[in-house]
Design an enzyme around this catalytic site. Structure first.
Site, PDB file in Angstrom:
ATOM      1  N   TYR A 224     -13.440  41.666  -2.279  1.00  0.00           N
ATOM      2  CA  TYR A 224     -13.112  41.795  -0.849  1.00  0.00           C
ATOM      3  C   TYR A 224     -11.606  42.001  -0.681  1.00  0.00           C
ATOM      4  O   TYR A 224     -11.158  42.963  -0.053  1.00  0.00           O
ATOM      5  CB  TYR A 224     -13.579  40.541  -0.087  1.00  0.00           C
TER       6      TYR A 224
ATOM      7  N   THR B 193      -5.905  40.997   5.001  1.00  0.00           N
ATOM      8  CA  THR B 193      -6.242  39.596   4.770  1.00  0.00           C
ATOM      9  C   THR B 193      -5.205  38.898   3.899  1.00  0.00           C
ATOM     10  O   THR B 193      -4.620  39.522   3.003  1.00  0.00           O
ATOM     11  CB  THR B 193      -7.616  39.483   4.068  1.00  0.00           C
TER      12      THR B 193
END
Length: 334
Positions: free
Chosen positions: A152, A128
């Site tokens: 995350y 990401t």
């Protein structure tokens, strides 16, 4: 001659974890369209069984189940594995960091070690852009500082580092893909984003547009950006799937390990996306200003030149209006 033809026509086998998810199912369809055999491993915690292509072999199994995964891997000769499985909600990760560490790092590590043990040593990993945190520059390249702002992003970076470390054993090859904001749906409407708790702006806007939700809450309008709202780089899911296909071919051809940003290099603020949507709808989406979400970056835009130049790649769907229309069509369908 006959033997040669048989060899040439032999379909190559690919494993996808998280193939019942938004991006995983998309890539599975593209691989099948391109004549690969696809095996999907997904425990359906966040995935949807209806998104799994009929032609794929599906195993309802947790990626950390070593016995089951070993059995699956040893059924065929697999060229590479695409690892999509994981949890993706920034807000949830702030509340439940241990859960994200377990699913995105610990379980993934068990899975990858099982792959390596069973001679499956080529990996494409979904990472990401949030590993960059709050970039100092207008657009971030793969060489820029990594500074994850939430659990995350941190769990994804830990797995990136695990892969990089493992690849010091010469046999293991990886491609790490850092996704920017993925949006849109399959042109043939076979797959798109299904989520009970979506935090994706375009998804929520589409839900408001078709009457599933009343309004969009804009998470903060006091950022140091052109209009005070957060800026993101939106990439169409079909272009992202194409990037995976290209990287898969690169690994099959014994290409080197690498890391690539996946974005278009254009940033849109939350308000700009909503204004563009309003033009399509010819009515106004109801909005409300809310507080900032913990762990959110103010602006994340890709410098994707590395991928574009290496593979001479041109995106097909680099158009915000197309992405929004396409997302709306999908929302109407479901």
């Amino acid at each position: 001659y006959i033997i040669l033809a048989v060899k040439m026509n032999k379909k190559q086998n690919i494993i996808i974890t998280g193939g019942a998810g938004y991006i995983g199912s998309h890539v599975a369809n593209l691989l099948l369209d391109n004549n690969y055999n696809v095996t999907i491993i997904d425990n359906l915690i966040t995935g949807n069984k209806e998104l799994i292509p009929k032609k794929a072999d599906f195993f309802n199994c947790d990626i950390s189940n070593q016995k089951e995964v070993t059995k699956i891997i040893n059924q065929k000769k697999f060229e590479f594995v695409m690892h999509f499985a994981g949890l993706i909600r920034v807000d949830e990760s702030v509340k439940e960091p241990d859960k994200y560490y377990e699913f995105n790092y610990e379980k993934a590590k068990v899975f990858l070690n099982t792959c390596f043990k069973n001679n499956l040593k080529k990996i494409i990993f979904s990472s990401t852009a949030s590993v960059y945190g709050n970039p100092k520059k207008d657009s971030v390249s793969e060489k820029d500082t990594l500074d994850p702002l939430n659990p995350y992003a941190n769990s994804k970076l830990k797995l990136e580092n695990f892969l990089i470390e493992k690849s010091k054993d010469k046999d293991i090859k990886y491609i790490i893909l850092r996704y920017f904001n993925v949006a849109g749906a399959d042109e043939k409407m076979r797959t798109g984003l299904i989520s009970k708790y979506s935090t994706h702006l375009i998804k929520i806007a589409s839900e408001v547009a078709v009457g599933k939700k009343d309004k969009i809450i804009i998470n903060g309008d006091d950022y140091d950006t052109l209009d005070g709202t957060a800026v993101r780089d939106y990439i169409h899911v079909s272009d992202l799937a194409d990037i995976h296909l290209i990287c898969g071919k690169h690994l099959i051809a014994n290409g080197q390990s690498d890391i690539f940003n996946c974005g278009y290099g254009v940033g849109y603020s939350v308000k700009q996306v909503i204004e563009n949507y309003n033009k399509i709808l010819e009515k106004k989406i109801k909005t409300e200003i809310g507080i900032r979400r913990p762990g959110d970056s103010k602006s994340v835009v890709a410098n994707s030149n590395k991928f574009y130049q290496k593979f001479l790649w041109k995106p097909k769907y680099n158009n915000l209006q197309y992405i929004l229309n396409n997302a709306l069509e999908w929302e109407k369908k479901i």
